[in-house]
Each structure stands twice: as structure tokens, then as C-alpha cells.
Write a protein that holds these residues in place. Sequence first.
Motif, PDB file in Angstrom:
ATOM      1  N   PHE A  27       0.856  -1.180   0.000  1.00  0.00           N
ATOM      2  CA  PHE A  27       0.000   0.000   0.000  1.00  0.00           C
ATOM      3  C   PHE A  27       0.897   1.237   0.000  1.00  0.00           C
ATOM      4  O   PHE A  27       1.787   1.361   0.842  1.00  0.00           O
ATOM      5  CB  PHE A  27      -0.898   0.025   1.242  1.00  0.00           C
ATOM      6  N   ARG A  28       0.640   2.172  -0.923  1.00  0.00           N
ATOM      7  CA  ARG A  28       1.434   3.392  -1.012  1.00  0.00           C
ATOM      8  C   ARG A  28       0.505   4.608  -0.969  1.00  0.00           C
ATOM      9  O   ARG A  28      -0.419   4.724  -1.783  1.00  0.00           O
ATOM     10  CB  ARG A  28       2.253   3.428  -2.300  1.00  0.00           C
ATOM     11  N   ALA A  29       0.760   5.519  -0.006  1.00  0.00           N
ATOM     12  CA  ALA A  29      -0.026   6.750   0.102  1.00  0.00           C
ATOM     13  C   ALA A  29       0.371   7.703  -1.011  1.00  0.00           C
ATOM     14  O   ALA A  29       1.548   8.027  -1.168  1.00  0.00           O
ATOM     15  CB  ALA A  29       0.194   7.390   1.466  1.00  0.00           C
ATOM     16  N   MET A  30      -0.611   8.183  -1.758  1.00  0.00           N
ATOM     17  CA  MET A  30      -0.338   9.091  -2.874  1.00  0.00           C
ATOM     18  C   MET A  30      -0.300  10.555  -2.443  1.00  0.00           C
ATOM     19  O   MET A  30       0.154  11.410  -3.201  1.00  0.00           O
ATOM     20  CB  MET A  30      -1.386   8.902  -3.972  1.00  0.00           C
ATOM     21  N   PHE A 146      -1.821   3.473   7.857  1.00  0.00           N
ATOM     22  CA  PHE A 146      -1.332   4.847   7.740  1.00  0.00           C
ATOM     23  C   PHE A 146      -1.777   5.766   8.882  1.00  0.00           C
ATOM     24  O   PHE A 146      -1.346   6.911   8.933  1.00  0.00           O
ATOM     25  CB  PHE A 146      -1.730   5.493   6.397  1.00  0.00           C
ATOM     26  N   SER A 147      -2.614   5.308   9.784  1.00  0.00           N
ATOM     27  CA  SER A 147      -3.086   6.165  10.881  1.00  0.00           C
ATOM     28  C   SER A 147      -2.458   5.755  12.208  1.00  0.00           C
ATOM     29  O   SER A 147      -2.136   4.581  12.428  1.00  0.00           O
ATOM     30  CB  SER A 147      -4.614   6.088  11.007  1.00  0.00           C
ATOM     31  N   GLY A 167       3.944   9.036  -0.268  1.00  0.00           N
ATOM     32  CA  GLY A 167       4.987   8.067  -0.598  1.00  0.00           C
ATOM     33  C   GLY A 167       5.214   6.997   0.436  1.00  0.00           C
ATOM     34  O   GLY A 167       5.927   6.011   0.167  1.00  0.00           O
ATOM     35  N   ASP A 168       4.651   7.135   1.647  1.00  0.00           N
ATOM     36  CA  ASP A 168       4.806   6.111   2.679  1.00  0.00           C
ATOM     37  C   ASP A 168       4.178   4.798   2.213  1.00  0.00           C
ATOM     38  O   ASP A 168       3.126   4.789   1.563  1.00  0.00           O
ATOM     39  CB  ASP A 168       4.143   6.545   3.985  1.00  0.00           C
ATOM     40  N   THR A 169       4.821   3.693   2.579  1.00  0.00           N
ATOM     41  CA  THR A 169       4.304   2.380   2.194  1.00  0.00           C
ATOM     42  C   THR A 169       4.256   1.437   3.391  1.00  0.00           C
ATOM     43  O   THR A 169       5.011   1.590   4.366  1.00  0.00           O
ATOM     44  CB  THR A 169       5.160   1.720   1.097  1.00  0.00           C
ATOM     45  N   ILE A 170       3.382   0.452   3.282  1.00  0.00           N
ATOM     46  CA  ILE A 170       3.362  -0.696   4.185  1.00  0.00           C
ATOM     47  C   ILE A 170       3.057  -1.914   3.332  1.00  0.00           C
ATOM     48  O   ILE A 170       2.225  -1.851   2.420  1.00  0.00           O
ATOM     49  CB  ILE A 170       2.334  -0.543   5.321  1.00  0.00           C
ATOM     50  N   PRO A 199      -5.797   9.292  -2.502  1.00  0.00           N
ATOM     51  CA  PRO A 199      -5.728   7.992  -3.175  1.00  0.00           C
ATOM     52  C   PRO A 199      -4.590   7.147  -2.602  1.00  0.00           C
ATOM     53  O   PRO A 199      -3.581   7.670  -2.126  1.00  0.00           O
ATOM     54  CB  PRO A 199      -5.451   8.359  -4.636  1.00  0.00           C
ATOM     55  N   VAL A 200      -4.769   5.832  -2.651  1.00  0.00           N
ATOM     56  CA  VAL A 200      -3.752   4.891  -2.192  1.00  0.00           C
ATOM     57  C   VAL A 200      -3.548   3.841  -3.282  1.00  0.00           C
ATOM     58  O   VAL A 200      -4.512   3.257  -3.780  1.00  0.00           O
ATOM     59  CB  VAL A 200      -4.172   4.221  -0.869  1.00  0.00           C
TER      60      VAL A 200
END
Length: 239
Positions: A27-30, A146-147, A167-170, A199-200
Motif C-alpha cells: 500500500f502506497r499513500a499518494m 497509515f493512521s 509516498g509512505d508504504t506498508i 488515493p492509495v
Amino acid sequence: MEKLWSLTLEAGAKWSGRISKGKTIRFRAMEDGANVSGLLYNAVDGSESYNMPDTLKAQHTSRLTRGNVLMSDNGRAMAGIVEDDLGWHDPIGGYTSRRKTDDKYGKTSFQENLNDWHRSGEENFSIELMRNGLEFRDMVPVFNLFSKIQVDEAGGMQYIENHSQKGDTITLRTEMDVILIVSNTPHPLDPRSSYPSVPVEIDVMKAAPVKEDDYCVNYRPENKRAYENTWNYEALVTL
């Protein structure tokens, strides 16, 4: 590693699907301030699902990060967290309801607002559960990627703003065949008064084989027992 499948989950969107054992889900935060609520079910037997209390109790934690394992209500490892940029993802904050979404962001409807209407986690999960042969009575506590939530000395849950950045990912690794259900809806404790629009990107890739020295397997003794339970289960269902 080559992508097998990719999806951009827009704000308010939902998705569910079967993902087989031995895959990574990244999962990548856009944008800044992302939140994706998620659920896992056994793809062979939907009565087995991700269990938040057992996951946290077994691993002595109130947050999720690399090394943690999402465990089922049968004590099995469903997915391990193999990579994480943030170090903290929320397993206790829950998901948004229709009523609270209307109260916080203003009442909207598809008939009036089309795709800009404010969806809730409650509705998204209800629909995707039904699509997978389940019902809302099969709903269990979600995990929020992400939270970050911290609990103060009075027992109040505090939402930490500016935790997730663009850009953070998990990355999760599936340890059995699972049904993944995700909802890109706001965290219930997010203080923003406007409906978040982040978006993710979700990418599925083939995972490397799990070895004896695997980080998730050995993160805690309880993790190894959960993996052994899954391996024994898989040995029987694949006969």
C-alpha cells in the motif's frame, strides 16, 4: 519485483478480492494523511477472520508495524507485515458510520453528488462482505493503515495528525489464501472537517518463500506458534 496486479484506490472507494498465499500486498499513500481500513477472511472458510484482540494480546502491542502478524480467530497467521515506512498503524480506532459521516462532513447522496458523495466504511464493508458471500454480521474490528492513535492516561484515544506522508508504504505478505476487503474512508478520529481525499496505490507481487529465520515468524514466540498453526492447516487442506 514484478507487479502481478495494481489498483489505485480513490478516496471513498472500496475493493475486495481473493489473494492467494505467498503474495505481497504493498500500500502506497499518494498524498499526505492517508487512511485505509482493512479486513481479512480465510478464502476457503469465511467463518475464519482477522481477530484484533488476539493479534494484539499475543504480540503485546496496541499498534501494528513490521514483524507483526495479523492473526485469525483460530490462532493462525493470515498475513505478516514485512515492510513498513511508518512504524505505527492503528488496530483499535474502528471505521466510519453513515450517521457520523453525515454529521461531520455534511449529508450527501449519490443521487445529488454522484461520485463526490461521502462514503462511509460501514457501507463499503457491508457491500464487499455481501459480494464475497458474507453478511454484515460477519463484520469484525478493522485495522487502519497509515493512521496513528495513542491512548492518554485518562484512557482517551488521540489521533496523531501529520503521521502519514506522501509516498509512505506498508507491505503485507499473505500466509494463507485470504479475502482482503479495503475501504479508503476517513479514520473516525481524524479531526479534519473536510472529507479527506487521498488515493492509495495497491500493488500485489509474488513473495519470496518464508524461511526459518523469517523476521515475522520470529518476532515473538506467539508468532511462530501462529505460523505453525497455519502450516499445519495448509498441509491438510492441500492434500
